[in-house]
Design an enzyme around this catalytic site. Structure first.
Site, mmCIF file in Angstrom:
data_model
loop_
_atom_site.group_PDB
_atom_site.id
_atom_site.type_symbol
_atom_site.label_atom_id
_atom_site.label_comp_id
_atom_site.label_asym_id
_atom_site.label_seq_id
_atom_site.Cartn_x
_atom_site.Cartn_y
_atom_site.Cartn_z
ATOM 1 N N VAL A 302 0.841 -1.213 0.000
ATOM 2 C CA VAL A 302 0.000 0.000 0.000
ATOM 3 C C VAL A 302 0.869 1.252 0.000
ATOM 4 O O VAL A 302 0.593 2.244 -0.667
ATOM 5 C CB VAL A 302 -0.958 -0.013 1.217
ATOM 6 N N ASP A 349 -2.605 19.887 -43.409
ATOM 7 C CA ASP A 349 -3.308 20.121 -44.660
ATOM 8 C C ASP A 349 -3.025 21.565 -45.081
ATOM 9 O O ASP A 349 -2.675 22.404 -44.240
ATOM 10 C CB ASP A 349 -4.810 19.913 -44.429
ATOM 11 N N ASP A 709 -9.225 19.955 -42.138
ATOM 12 C CA ASP A 709 -10.584 20.474 -41.969
ATOM 13 C C ASP A 709 -11.603 19.747 -42.834
ATOM 14 O O ASP A 709 -12.791 19.866 -42.627
ATOM 15 C CB ASP A 709 -10.629 21.979 -42.293
ATOM 16 N N ASP A 713 -9.634 14.516 -44.730
ATOM 17 C CA ASP A 713 -8.619 14.477 -43.676
ATOM 18 C C ASP A 713 -8.986 13.528 -42.535
ATOM 19 O O ASP A 713 -8.142 13.211 -41.702
ATOM 20 C CB ASP A 713 -8.406 15.882 -43.091
ATOM 21 N N GLU A 778 8.120 5.819 2.220
ATOM 22 C CA GLU A 778 7.223 4.995 3.030
ATOM 23 C C GLU A 778 7.668 3.533 2.994
ATOM 24 O O GLU A 778 7.663 2.841 4.020
ATOM 25 C CB GLU A 778 5.792 5.142 2.509
ATOM 26 N N ASN A 803 -1.159 9.002 1.493
ATOM 27 C CA ASN A 803 -1.111 8.890 0.035
ATOM 28 C C ASN A 803 -2.285 9.572 -0.649
ATOM 29 O O ASN A 803 -2.134 10.191 -1.705
ATOM 30 C CB ASN A 803 -1.071 7.417 -0.379
ATOM 31 N N THR A 806 -3.201 13.646 2.293
ATOM 32 C CA THR A 806 -2.120 14.599 2.573
ATOM 33 C C THR A 806 -1.297 14.910 1.331
ATOM 34 O O THR A 806 -0.948 16.054 1.077
ATOM 35 C CB THR A 806 -1.208 14.042 3.683
ATOM 36 N N GLU A 927 7.246 15.236 3.288
ATOM 37 C CA GLU A 927 6.588 15.241 1.978
ATOM 38 C C GLU A 927 6.174 16.653 1.585
ATOM 39 O O GLU A 927 6.164 16.986 0.396
ATOM 40 C CB GLU A 927 5.403 14.275 1.991
#
Length: 1032
Positions: A302, A349, A709, A713, A778, A803, A806, A927
């Protein structure tokens, strides 16, 4: 034609019978494009989980749920309850939310084929059983005889069998990219089979193209999916099947694969190295010890998985789309934002993308005296009647010449211009070339200076009411009595007019110079005097015509003739003797259009947009190649490409090819040409050519953006890494096939979007760097804890909170980092560039190891050194806490309301709340400081201070605030197994956290030194190569 009629068993005078129609419908089906079944909702939902990171999260959630379920039935059921399920529930909620967003995007993405169907004509005039009637277009079958007129959309691919007027012109620009309308007639084209591209089929009217001049009948040859528009739909479907993952998704999948392997190895390693602890008495049994350390391994997994990464990436891309929308770039698919950042080839084009798709007169040439010719440049590149002529023309000096030029351009013309108040722009009505002549007349202006000044003022306040004032003026000076239609042999058309105040008629003529000049006998000079056209004057006119043609201008000659005899007296009445002359075949009109007086030349082109040239140069600086891929002719394509800088003056012939010539080559030669550095031009291309070019470029590892356009195309837009359609002039088909739409049809917007894409990628790297280094920290914390045999300092629910909650705000705020000043002076990154380079990985590890060390160190520091109500113990006791029940004379003080006298071993379980809180707080603080490090990859916080991104400072406040909430709100503190900290303890947290800034500053300094060394070596290598070239 006879062979076709025999093959289709049809008489053009009668058409098909009802029985034939029914039989053919049973054989060929309906005249409509195939309908594709929509992707079922369940399939869209499953697609959202086809992602490595998501699969890892699902696995982690599954294992967590299983452990919580079995634990819920065990001895800890009363202690944890629903808290045990928080981790898997939160992970699943995140994945479900991501899936909902993804399904919503996918469900709204695929409408290109529906837009193609809307292009098809709804009704058609058809001859059946000898009677002409109107039927639904889907009911047509091969062999039907249909009739089309001005304004009609051609209902199916049709072979022209009969012209009901002297000429037929079709606007097929949206299908082929040709800037001018195309003349069609029954004659078979005289070209080789391998050169019989769509543009060369001058006897075929293609489904969905528009008739802009004339009336004709034809025989339907193909319907539905067999038509050219049907082939385009098949190409769009094929391109959709070939769709690849975006560069970002590929990198994230690679990262996910690597992460899953690393997590697997570390989890097994942590579990294995703690084998001896399975037997610790504290667990009660070996099996429970095994499960305890298995739960630690899951906690490590985790910790390693950046649960918030998918959400933060989606948020960052969404923010990018908002920024781009403000710059007129509408992004239909979120990953396209990032794809732009690594684009290294833009295939554009020409018509409507690099050019305005509005024909403009850009030059007029008028005779001076004798063999002297005066060239005048005309400004303005749209149908707006606004522009200047340099050198200026003056009615005071040349009234007769300018009056005649204006009369011919205005009256020998069946088109017009209007002001579209809804779109606030001037638009043409009719044929583009003729509309440009009307605009020229407005720019030349009125003969009277004061009236012209008043007109210019009126245009400011009433553009709709003054759009054709000058043309109306010349229209009031003469009455048009008859029109001599255009003919391919004589290549000219004319009108017979009666000027005011004159008793005889005048013939006003315009046409191709090579044919018209041969029929001129006189020339009108600047002073209005008409003199004989001698060889010197004719050569001077021819020289100007060749010069203008060399610029890829469509050159028209203007001339007139004073008529005599029956034509001179013709009054437009049916009984007049001249009616018989005017009723002749158009090939006989050349005799009437002879003995002409030459007035001047006009040069017309679909001009490049004003902003294109500097943008092309900026793309070159940014290491982006531009290739023009157009259905227009080679000379015009090369001229436009040279003018805007795609090709250099005096370019190598190997830089320009027709589609047919290029695809005649072997694949090795094709790849060699595409592997060069400069711009390339491909002309006379078909829709399949554009798509094949994109495939070839992608096979070389290029990230290709395709702009366009037209309907033609759409396959290439779908095939490209990022398709970019024009929002104003683009067809719905192009827009639906594209990933991005330019709201202002401005090529410059693409360059701004590329810059934004690069900035977004840099910012994503910043928050990925931030999240991963935090997660490595971690993992290191759990690994060190397990390896050293310490009590569990960080539990899974705490890691999940860090995770998801925060880390989330700072990671999102890093998406607002300002772009580097030199971002468009760097080469685009390659698709195979790793998301995590060896140097970046080393930095992750150094910072991550410190994070893990700090979290474990503060945990141990509290037990061993920190003074307070609790009892300090030795390192040996802390690292062997599992054997606590076997120790004798082990006593600790009661503290924080905990009874430690009955069972002192609870000191390492219930009593670790304060140490665990310190460890968690150090993790959060590090962190936050690490987020400041992520402001720039190598830039010091001295040069890019924290306030460079105020959103990051706000996010840090929010994250710290949320951490304070779980510390100081009792119910949440119990849920997360934490306890409030006092001032001294917060100072301890800062002491262990702040060093991360100094560590990363040292690493950044090393990174700057390596970058400077690399730049120096690259520059020296470049100088060496240039020196060798000069010496050759």
């Amino acid at each position: 034609m006879a062979e076709l009629c025999a093959h289709l068993e049809v008489d053009t005078a009668v058409g098909l019978s009802s029985a034939q129609v029914e039989a053919r419908r049973a054989e060929y089906g309906w005249n409509e494009l195939d309908k594709e079944d929509p992707t079922p909702l369940w399939e869209l939902v499953l697609e959202q989980f086809d992602d490595t990171l998501v699969k890892i999260l699902l696995a982690a959630a599954g294992v967590s749920f299983a452990l919580a379920y079995f634990d819920d039935a065990g001895e800890h059921a009363d202690e944890e309850g629903i808290l045990a399920y928080i981790e898997p529930i939160v992970i699943l909620v995140i994945l479900v939310l991501n899936a909902i967003v993804g399904v919503w995007q996918e469900a709204n993405a695929e409408a290109a084929l529906e837009a193609l169907k809307e292009l098809q004509s709804e009704h058609a005039r058809v001859l059946r059983d000898g009677k002409m009637g109107t039927v639904c277009s889907r009911e047509l079958v091969p062999g039907d005889v249909v009739e089309v007129k001005v304004g009609d959309r051609v209902p199916a691919d049709t072979r022209v069998s009969e012209l009901r007027t002297t000429s037929l012109r079709i606007d097929q620009s949206q299908l082929t990219g040709e800037s001018q309308s195309v003349a069609k007639d029954p004659a078979a084209p005289n070209v080789k089979d391998d050169e019989l591209v769509v543009q060369a089929k001058t006897n075929i009217m293609f489904a969905t193209t528009t008739v802009v001049g004339g009336i004709a009948r034809g025989i339907v040859t193909d319907i539905g999916m067999a038509t050219e528009i049907g082939k385009i739909q098949q190409a769009v479907q094929s391109a959709g099947e070939d769709e690849e993952d975006t560069p970002l998704k590929k990198k994230l999948n690679e990262f996910g694969d690597m992460l899953s392997q690393v997590i697997g190895v570390i989890c097994i390693l942590v579990w294995a190295i703690n084998y001896s602890h399975f037997f610790d008495p504290v667990h009660g049994s070996v099996f429970k010890g095994c499960i305890y350390y298995f739960k630690i391994a899951v906690a490590l997994a985790v910790a390693a998985i950046p649960e918030g990464l998918p959400t933060v990436i989606t948020t960052c891309l969404a923010l990018g789309t908002r920024k781009m929308a403000a710059k007129n770039a509408i992004v239909r698919k979120l990953p396209s934002v990032e794809t732009l950042g690594c684009t290294n080839v833009i295939c554009s084009d020409k018509t409507g993308t690099l050019t305005t798709n509005e024909m403009s007169c850009v030059e007029i040439v008028l005779p001076g005296s004798k063999a002297e010719m005066s060239a005048h440049a005309v400004s303005g590149i749209t149908y707006a009647p606004v522009g200047t002529i340099e050198p200026a023309v003056d009615f005071g000096k040349s009234p007769a010449q300018l009056g005649m030029l204006s009369s011919i351009a205005s009256l020998c013309n069946s088109s017009g211009i209007e002001y579209d108040e809804k779109g606030s722009k001037y638009v043409r009505v009719g044929e583009p070339t003729e509309a440009s002549l009307k605009v020229l007349v407005e720019k030349i202006g009125l003969p009277d200076g004061s009236e012209q000044a008043a007109l210019l003022e009126k245009r400011e306040s009433d553009p709709a009411g003054s759009v054709q004032t000058v043309n109306d003026y010349w229209g009031s000076k003469a009455k048009v009595l008859a029109t001599l239609e255009f003919n391919r042999d004589r290549k000219s058309m004319s009108v017979l007019t009666r000027p005011d105040g004159k008793k005889t008629n005048q013939l006003l003529v315009k046409g191709a110079p090579e044919g018209l000049l041969a029929r001129c006998t006189h020339i009108m000079q600047a002073n209005g005097k008409v003199v004989k056209l001698d060889k010197a004057s004719a050569d001077a006119v021819s020289a100007q015509q060749q010069r203008m043609s060399g610029r890829a201008l469509r050159v028209l000659a203007l001339a007139y003739k004073d008529l005599s005899g029956d034509l001179g007296s013709y009054d437009g009445t049916p009984g007049h003797p001249a009616t018989k002359i005017l009723g002749q075949d158009t090939s006989a009109f050349a005799e009437i259009e002879s003995g002409l007086t030459f007035v001047g030349l006009v040069g017309i082109i679909d001009p490049p947009r004003e902003e294109i040239a500097p943008m092309v140069q900026q793309c070159k600086t940014a290491g982006i190649r531009i290739m023009m891929i157009t259905g227009d002719n080679k000379l015009t394509a090369e001229a436009i490409a040279t003018e805007i800088g795609i090709l250099d003056e005096g370019f190598d012939p190997e830089c320009s090819f027709t589609g047919t010539d290029f695809f005649k080559m072997g694949e090795a030669d094709q790849l060699k040409i595409l592997a060069g550095d400069g711009g390339l031009v491909f002309s006379r291309t078909e829709p399949t050519h554009k798509q094949q070019l994109v495939k070839l470029l992608k096979s070389q590892g290029c990230v290709v953006a395709m702009t366009g356009d037209g309907v033609n195309d759409a396959p290439a837009l779908k095939q490209a890494d990022i398709g970019i359609a024009m929002g104003l002039t683009g067809t719905e088909v192009a827009k639906e096939a594209a990933d991005m739409i330019l709201a202002d049809d401005n090529f410059a917007t693409i360059v701004l979007a590329v810059e934004e894409g690069r900035s977004i990628y840099n910012n994503m790297q910043a928050f990925i760097r931030y999240l991963i280094s935090s997660n490595i920290g971690e993992v290191a914390a759990i690994f060190f804890t397990a390896a050293l045999g310490l009590p569990e300092g960080l539990i899974p629910v705490q890691l999940l909170w860090v995770n998801l909650v925060t880390d989330g705000p700072p990671a999102t705020a890093l998406g607002f980092n300002p772009p580097d000043a030199d971002i468009m002076k760097k080469l685009p990154r390659r698709t195979d560039d790793s998301l995590i380079t060896p140097w970046v990985f080393f930095r992750y590890m150094v910072v991550g190891i410190y994070v893990g060390f700090a979290c474990v160190a503060v945990f141990a520091y509290w037990y061993i050194y920190h003074e307070g109500d609790h009892t300090n113990i030795t390192w040996e006791q802390l690292s062997n806490w599992g054997h606590c029940s076997t120790w004798t004379d082990f006593k600790v003080n009661d503290f924080d309301g905990l009874d430690m006298q009955t069972d002192p071993c609870k000191y390492f379980t219930d009593g670790k709340a304060k140490a665990s809180t310190l460890s968690l707080s150090v993790l959060v603080a590090i962190e936050m400081f690490n987020a400041l490090n992520a402001l720039s990859e190598d830039g010091s916080l001295v040069t890019m201070p924290p306030w460079a991104n105020p959103y990051l400072l706000l996010a840090m406040v929010v994250s710290f605030g949320m951490h304070f909430v779980i510390l100081y709100v009792d119910s949440l503190a119990d849920m997360f197994n934490v306890t409030p900290l006092d001032k001294d303890e917060w100072m301890l947290v800062l002491a262990f956290s702040l060093p991360v800034i100094f560590i990363d500053e040292i690493l950044k300094f090393a990174g700057r030194q390596m970058s400077a060394k690399e730049l120096k070596e690259r520059m020296e290598a470049g100088k060496k190569v240039n020196g060798e070239k000069k010496n050759q």
